[in-house]
Design a protein around this motif. Structure first.
Motif, PDB file in Angstrom:
ATOM      1  N   GLY A 128       0.812  -1.225   0.000  1.00 21.47           N
ATOM      2  CA  GLY A 128       0.000   0.000   0.000  1.00 21.47           C
ATOM      3  C   GLY A 128       0.838   1.264   0.000  1.00 21.47           C
ATOM      4  N   ASN A 129       2.040   1.155   0.587  1.00 18.11           N
ATOM      5  CA  ASN A 129       2.939   2.306   0.629  1.00 18.11           C
ATOM      6  C   ASN A 129       2.281   3.544   1.252  1.00 18.11           C
ATOM      7  N   GLN A 130       1.539   3.309   2.324  1.00 21.31           N
ATOM      8  CA  GLN A 130       0.890   4.358   3.100  1.00 21.31           C
ATOM      9  C   GLN A 130      -0.029   5.257   2.279  1.00 21.31           C
ATOM     10  N   ALA A 131      -0.864   4.572   1.496  1.00 25.89           N
ATOM     11  CA  ALA A 131      -1.866   5.298   0.710  1.00 25.89           C
ATOM     12  C   ALA A 131      -2.938   5.857   1.648  1.00 25.89           C
ATOM     13  N   GLU A 132      -3.515   6.982   1.271  1.00 23.69           N
ATOM     14  CA  GLU A 132      -4.613   7.571   2.048  1.00 23.69           C
ATOM     15  C   GLU A 132      -5.937   6.865   1.734  1.00 23.69           C
ATOM     16  N   GLY A 151      -7.079   7.824   5.108  1.00 24.98           N
ATOM     17  CA  GLY A 151      -6.053   7.396   6.059  1.00 24.98           C
ATOM     18  C   GLY A 151      -6.522   6.476   7.170  1.00 24.98           C
ATOM     19  N   LYS A 152      -7.826   6.190   7.226  1.00 23.98           N
ATOM     20  CA  LYS A 152      -8.323   5.326   8.308  1.00 23.98           C
ATOM     21  C   LYS A 152      -9.073   4.130   7.743  1.00 23.98           C
ATOM     22  N   VAL A 153      -8.924   3.009   8.421  1.00 28.64           N
ATOM     23  CA  VAL A 153      -9.677   1.844   7.986  1.00 28.64           C
ATOM     24  C   VAL A 153     -11.138   2.071   8.377  1.00 28.64           C
ATOM     25  N   ILE A 154     -12.053   1.813   7.466  1.00 28.56           N
ATOM     26  CA  ILE A 154     -13.442   2.086   7.808  1.00 28.56           C
ATOM     27  C   ILE A 154     -14.119   0.844   8.384  1.00 28.56           C
TER      28      ILE A 154
END
Ligand code: ZN
Length: 321
Positions: A128-132, A151-154
């Motif tokens: 993912g490479n810190q995708a938003e 930026g947050k898991v839903i």
């Protein structure tokens, strides 16, 4: 400031995977223990903490050096309480997992479902490479989904958001584990692929799958991919159907999320380009051009470690120091 650590736990029906991970993402040690399913999984939190305590001792770590414990469970989780509402494979029902881990360890504990922690893990240290904005799809026995938005898991109101495997793709399709019919995972999981292969054999189609079935007594999803690669038409048709339906469901999910990364993992993704190329094509066919333009398909990188890494990230993200 002294370096802090998090414990990541990924609870499955056969094994519990564990890891002690530095805040920076370095894995100090990862290991696994057997999942004790006796008494509806009552001993699991105790087993986890006993095993973790022993490892802390080995590494000369005190529990005050830990930020907390993050855990993923295979089922529906209420993230606000850390209760597991239902985990069929374990036998848990309204199981207060976070509370029990906190009582045992004296540390903060956070719990989410296994597909969500896998998505977080891949996003932190993997593909993912810190995708938003990211959609993670795990294609194995079932189809798991985890969605990161802004930026947050839903999680949704009761821990059910992102369940991509249960998007209805055939209104009168095959029965699903969830009690309904025609969910994505009835078509696009390893189980779904095998079901379609068996159907073709039963209905007497001319296919190499029949020979494989007669020889081995069963057909695997891998058999179907290999037979398709070797030119078997029926197998190719199954793969086309699988990737088309998968592409459609992911395109619809992507219309909601507008992700920059779509991470494909799980055992079936070992088929590599044979899966990813037609999947991308189907996705492009069904998605808005601007959604397609923004989205990159990548293969998951962390394999079985995604869960423990994501569980540790959950601790870090919650900042429950
Ligand atoms: Zn379902």
């Amino acid at each position: 400031m002294a370096e802090k650590y998090a414990v990541g736990v990924d609870i499955g029906g056969t094994t519990v995977k564990l890891a002690i991970i530095k805040e920076t993402g370095d894995i100090i040690e990862k290991w696994e223990i057997k999942t004790n399913l006796e008494d509806n999984g009552a001993s699991i939190p105790g087993d986890i903490w006993k095993s973790v305590s022993r490892k802390l001792e080995t590494h000369g770590l005190r529990s005050s050096e830990l930020l907390g414990i993050g855990a993923g469970a295979p089922g529906f989780v209420d993230k606000s309480t850390g209760d597991v509402a239902v985990a069929v494979n374990i036998g848990w029902k309204d199981f207060a997992l976070a509370d029990k881990l906190e009582q045992l360890s004296g540390l903060p504990a956070v719990v989410d479902n296994d597909a969500n922690i896998a998505a977080l893990g891949e996003n932190w240290l993997g593909a993912g490479n810190q995708a938003e904005n990211l959609i993670a799809v795990t294609i194995g026995t079932g189809v798991g989904g985890g969605i990161i938005a802004n930026g947050k898991v839903i999680s949704g109101v009761n821990g059910t958001a992102g369940e991509i495997g249960h998007i209805t793709v055939e209104t009168d399709g095959a029965p699903c584990n969830c009690g309904r019919n025609g969910c994505l995972e009835t078509v696009a999981s390893a189980t779904g692929i095998v079901r379609q292969a068996n159907q073709s054999v039963e209905s007497g189609h001319k296919t190499v799958l029949t020979t494989l079935f007669e020889k081995n007594g069963k057909i695997s999803a891998k058999d179907v991919f290999e037979s398709a690669a070797a030119g078997d038409r029926i197998s190719s048709r199954i793969i086309e159907r699988v990737t088309d339906v998968l592409g459609l469901a992911i395109a619809n999910a992507a219309t909601v999320v507008n992700p920059s990364k779509i991470v494909i993992g799980g055992g079936v993704s070992d088929a590599g380009e044979q899966l990813l190329i037609p999947l991308r094509k189907a996705f492009d066919k069904y998605a808005l051009p601007r959604i397609s333009d923004g989205a990159e398909f990548v293969k998951a990188k962390l394999g079985n470690d995604a869960g423990v890494i994501g569980a540790a990230y959950l601790v870090k993200q919650n900042g429950k120091a």
